[in-house]
Design a protein around this motif. Sequence first.
Motif, mmCIF file in Angstrom:
data_model
loop_
_atom_site.group_PDB
_atom_site.id
_atom_site.type_symbol
_atom_site.label_atom_id
_atom_site.label_comp_id
_atom_site.label_asym_id
_atom_site.label_seq_id
_atom_site.Cartn_x
_atom_site.Cartn_y
_atom_site.Cartn_z
ATOM 1 N N ARG A 262 42.711 46.354 48.808
ATOM 2 C CA ARG A 262 42.066 46.805 47.578
ATOM 3 C C ARG A 262 42.708 46.233 46.317
ATOM 4 N NH1 ARG A 262 38.990 51.405 48.361
ATOM 5 N NH2 ARG A 262 38.167 50.990 46.288
ATOM 6 N N GLU A 263 44.024 45.989 46.347
ATOM 7 C CA GLU A 263 44.710 45.535 45.134
ATOM 8 C C GLU A 263 44.856 44.021 45.061
ATOM 9 O OE1 GLU A 263 48.917 46.130 42.784
ATOM 10 O OE2 GLU A 263 48.424 47.618 44.302
ATOM 11 N N GLN A 264 44.248 43.300 45.983
ATOM 12 C CA GLN A 264 44.413 41.840 45.966
ATOM 13 C C GLN A 264 43.854 41.239 44.674
ATOM 14 O OE1 GLN A 264 42.041 39.275 46.179
ATOM 15 N NE2 GLN A 264 40.173 40.327 46.780
ATOM 16 N N MET A 265 44.421 40.118 44.291
ATOM 17 C CA MET A 265 44.196 39.597 42.944
ATOM 18 C C MET A 265 43.404 38.299 42.932
ATOM 19 S SD MET A 265 47.546 40.786 43.604
ATOM 20 C CE MET A 265 48.868 39.698 43.149
ATOM 21 N N GLY A 266 42.554 38.072 43.927
ATOM 22 C CA GLY A 266 41.850 36.806 44.056
ATOM 23 C C GLY A 266 41.053 36.410 42.832
ATOM 24 N N GLU A 267 40.362 37.356 42.213
ATOM 25 C CA GLU A 267 39.558 37.021 41.040
ATOM 26 C C GLU A 267 40.430 36.574 39.877
ATOM 27 O OE1 GLU A 267 36.329 36.781 40.950
ATOM 28 O OE2 GLU A 267 36.065 37.510 42.993
ATOM 29 N N GLY A 268 41.638 37.126 39.788
ATOM 30 C CA GLY A 268 42.542 36.731 38.715
ATOM 31 C C GLY A 268 43.047 35.316 38.872
ATOM 32 N N TRP A 269 43.440 34.960 40.092
ATOM 33 C CA TRP A 269 43.858 33.573 40.315
ATOM 34 C C TRP A 269 42.719 32.613 39.981
ATOM 35 C CZ3 TRP A 269 46.021 36.507 44.747
ATOM 36 C CH2 TRP A 269 47.412 36.628 44.675
ATOM 37 N N SER A 270 41.496 32.970 40.426
ATOM 38 C CA SER A 270 40.365 32.063 40.196
ATOM 39 C C SER A 270 40.055 31.899 38.717
ATOM 40 C CB SER A 270 39.131 32.578 40.958
ATOM 41 O OG SER A 270 39.240 32.290 42.334
ATOM 42 N N ASP A 271 40.097 32.990 37.951
ATOM 43 C CA ASP A 271 39.908 32.867 36.506
ATOM 44 C C ASP A 271 40.991 31.972 35.903
ATOM 45 O OD1 ASP A 271 37.679 34.443 36.510
ATOM 46 O OD2 ASP A 271 38.566 36.119 35.409
ATOM 47 N N TRP A 272 42.224 32.162 36.368
ATOM 48 C CA TRP A 272 43.340 31.384 35.831
ATOM 49 C C TRP A 272 43.186 29.901 36.154
ATOM 50 C CZ3 TRP A 272 47.197 28.523 38.259
ATOM 51 C CH2 TRP A 272 48.283 28.150 37.455
ATOM 52 N N PHE A 273 42.758 29.571 37.372
ATOM 53 C CA PHE A 273 42.510 28.168 37.711
ATOM 54 C C PHE A 273 41.512 27.562 36.716
ATOM 55 C CE2 PHE A 273 43.666 29.288 42.266
ATOM 56 C CZ PHE A 273 44.830 28.539 42.273
ATOM 57 N N ALA A 274 40.445 28.303 36.439
ATOM 58 C CA ALA A 274 39.418 27.804 35.524
ATOM 59 C C ALA A 274 39.962 27.630 34.112
ATOM 60 C CB ALA A 274 38.221 28.758 35.523
ATOM 61 N N LEU A 275 40.745 28.591 33.643
ATOM 62 C CA LEU A 275 41.290 28.520 32.287
ATOM 63 C C LEU A 275 42.263 27.362 32.126
ATOM 64 C CD1 LEU A 275 41.938 32.341 31.743
ATOM 65 C CD2 LEU A 275 40.222 30.975 30.560
ATOM 66 N N MET A 276 43.099 27.142 33.131
ATOM 67 C CA MET A 276 44.116 26.096 33.003
ATOM 68 C C MET A 276 43.500 24.695 32.953
ATOM 69 S SD MET A 276 46.926 27.671 32.631
ATOM 70 C CE MET A 276 48.161 26.380 32.807
ATOM 71 N N LEU A 277 42.418 24.483 33.703
ATOM 72 C CA LEU A 277 41.823 23.148 33.730
ATOM 73 C C LEU A 277 40.933 22.875 32.524
ATOM 74 C CD1 LEU A 277 41.027 22.303 37.437
ATOM 75 C CD2 LEU A 277 43.169 22.259 36.176
#
Length: 907
Positions: free
Chosen positions: A616-631
């Motif tokens: 329930r607490e996994q952070m997959g959406e956060g990593w994916s948003d961060w990948f998009a922001l960094m590029l």
Amino acid sequence: MKKKYNLAFLFLALFLFAQNGFSQTELSKNEYGSLIQNWLQKNKGDYNLTQNDISDLQVSSAFFSKKSKINHIYVNQAYQGVPIFNAVSSVSVKDNRVFYFANAFQSNIAAKINTITPTISAQEAIASAASEYNLGALGNVSELDSKNNEYTFSKGSISNSDIPVKLVYQLTDEGELKLAWDLSINTLSGENWYSVRVDATNGEVINMNDWVISCNFGESGHTDHTGHSKTSNAFSLFKSESSLLVDGSQYNVFALPTESPNHGPIQLVSEPANPSASPYGWHDTNGVSGAEFTFTRGNNVWAQEDVDGNDGIGASPSGGASLNFNFPLNLNQEPIGYQDVSTTNLFYINNMMHDIWHVYGFDEASGNFQQNNYGNGGVGNDHVIAQSQDGSGVNNANFATPPEGNSPRMQMYLWQPASLGTPLTINSGGTLIGSVTAAVPSTGAGADGPGNITGPSATPVTANLALVNDNSAAPTEGCNPLTNGGTVAGKIAVVLRGNCNFTQKIQNAQDAGAVGVIVVNHNNPTNDPNYVPYVNMYGVTNPVFTIPSIFVNNADGMQLINALQNGDVINGTIVESPVYFKDGSLDNSIVSHEYGHGISSRLTGGSFNANCLNNREQMGEGWSDWFALMLTMKASDLPETGRGIATYSNSQGVNGPGIRPAKYSTDLAINDYTYEDTNDNTQLGVDGQGNPVNWNDITHNIGFIWGTILWDLSWKYIEKYGYDPDLFNGTGGNNKAMQLVIDGLKLQPCGVGFVDGRDALLAADIATTGGEDQCLIWEVFAARGVGVNASQGSPFNINDQVADFTMPADTDPSLANCTTLSVDEFNTKSAFSIHPNPANNVIYISTKKNLGDVNINLIDINGRVVLSKKATLLNEAELNISTLQSGMYILNVTGNNVNINTKIIKN
């Protein structure tokens, strides 16, 4: 139109063991097995583990990471040879010692096992899962292969790929370890790829994870910083190595860091493949110079349209022998008209995601997505299948990540416009002027059929409005020939929706001489949940209509009807005002976000376990948003300026609010969310448009908070090391943050939570720099509530997280690099005290000697002075912090005899 190819050849090279996942081996057979076993034996008490808990361990995957010089071994706990599902701990060996251990083992397993003998067969488990998810008749599901307790069955009539099944133990909410069949079914619809645990004693489905991650995107004056010393106005993707192939390829795309058509022009890029990540270019699969494919297919991705939405093999644009994908783009049309550009951009971004993150360590050995791994480790045979303009949905995107050796699938959809334009304008009519166009959406499409006018005409039709009358019991529905033709002739007829076809109403109005038709929707007296305020009117007529027709909602339409019945004269104009669908494949933030799911899924817990991010607490959406922001970060960006996600597809401007509860920003006035907010499973504030955000899909909001922390962390790195636009070879803070996050993903355990993720990043910094940035990392996490005493609680409970805003004690050796004081400063500080700290309202600054007149400044994590005062520091001074946000600040006291910085925590 689909190319009618046979799908079978896609999977000819797949090994059966790849379908089943990596064949696990005993820990003792790994070269570091003895080292790890001895370490666990010595330290088991620290993790509440018994000897029995660590006596049966299996290696699920292992690889060496070149950047961190770490051997990653993912160890699966088992009982009598049967693995415990997701009990996969990450063990990192560096310099021939256990450098880091991220625990996911269960304690006292012998007391939790329900049985060691299954009473239903593997095939019966498949039937149970098919029934549970309404997949229809099994068809010819037959056993293809078996080894010990692992099987492979044919796909029958329920799956797009063969069905692997094996015995595992599944932990239940009650703490029991139930013997279960673990299987996966890639559904024929393509909407789901179920990973299921079926109770091996009664056939009940007890756990499910969908490998298809649907992101639900559609549900909803600065100064320069001197720390940015390495910024450049140009975005650089220079290749520093000699490429093995100069293929002449060129692509007309929205080149990174351009986020979308809203953020910059389309441009032609030449030979963008990175020679380290894609040494033979983007169109190779055999590792020999010369492209195998002249369309948007290669070693890393096969991009194709899927307008039919059936997951068949769709059309891919061809660049010819010269690999020239320079297709023109005209956005003033429906997306089908620029499909070649759409698929080319999708191909480009997938390849860029592959190449960029390969440099930071998402490579062949760690489980990346390639058809041919060129002898660099890993399994291969798992390039991305990317589908543009997918017809199976709208306003969304998804990514399915099966275990290594199986191709993931990315589906990119079209997006409905925010409004349907303004096809009806009221020119005169008192208070009704313009009112119909104010409600969004107010209109639907017009009568549609062969030869019919769809919606309003391109040429404006302006006339007075007239209400129809057919002299029936429902005279304004116009289902019969009109009896007030003299009134309607030359007018725009207004008709109420009712008990006959739209085409009949329009035909009767046209026969009476009307120059246009407005059909008004009925109301919703029964509060029907399926009621929609507008619809599209479809129908076929012969001969075809010669007048335009539109549909308006009930609220707007009844204003017109009531005014006409009162004798008001209303004049209106019907004219075509096209607003086209957006194409998600041109939104680089969405494409990179989706690919990011594949990265986090493959790196967490090892590439052969695709289920580690199902807690329930996994952070997959956060990593994916961060990948998009960094590029899509640019040299001109500032940390305080908010960044939205998917703003183009959501018909927002460059600075749109996006689809998260707040923009990504280091400014707490814009984004003040902390770890405390993860406990709210009902609502997390409001989104960027002021609408309540419900936690029906908790993972997106959990991920948003994790993404916020990673965004803060990236800017702290940039503040310290500067920004470098070269994503491949750069040395800036952004590059260092990208490296840190990839290394952290490899270190964390299966079933990761925020504290696990924080600790993995801290360990990654120690592994690569010796701990140079420990203080920086701690400050960011403590400021957002993941301080030293934070607790993530149970991975299955979303209401037991404990936030904490404190840093480790100053005596913690990991913080040795945080502050370097001179002897005089140290002596002054020893006579200087702050209390209470942490504090709620007032802090007191005390000294044992007269420090004279001083300036007292309180500075937030962004480097801004938020409180300031002058004082004479003889014994004690006070500072009221009651109005400040919770978090960490730096107290700076300066004077003739003092210059001190110390940390303050506001509760």
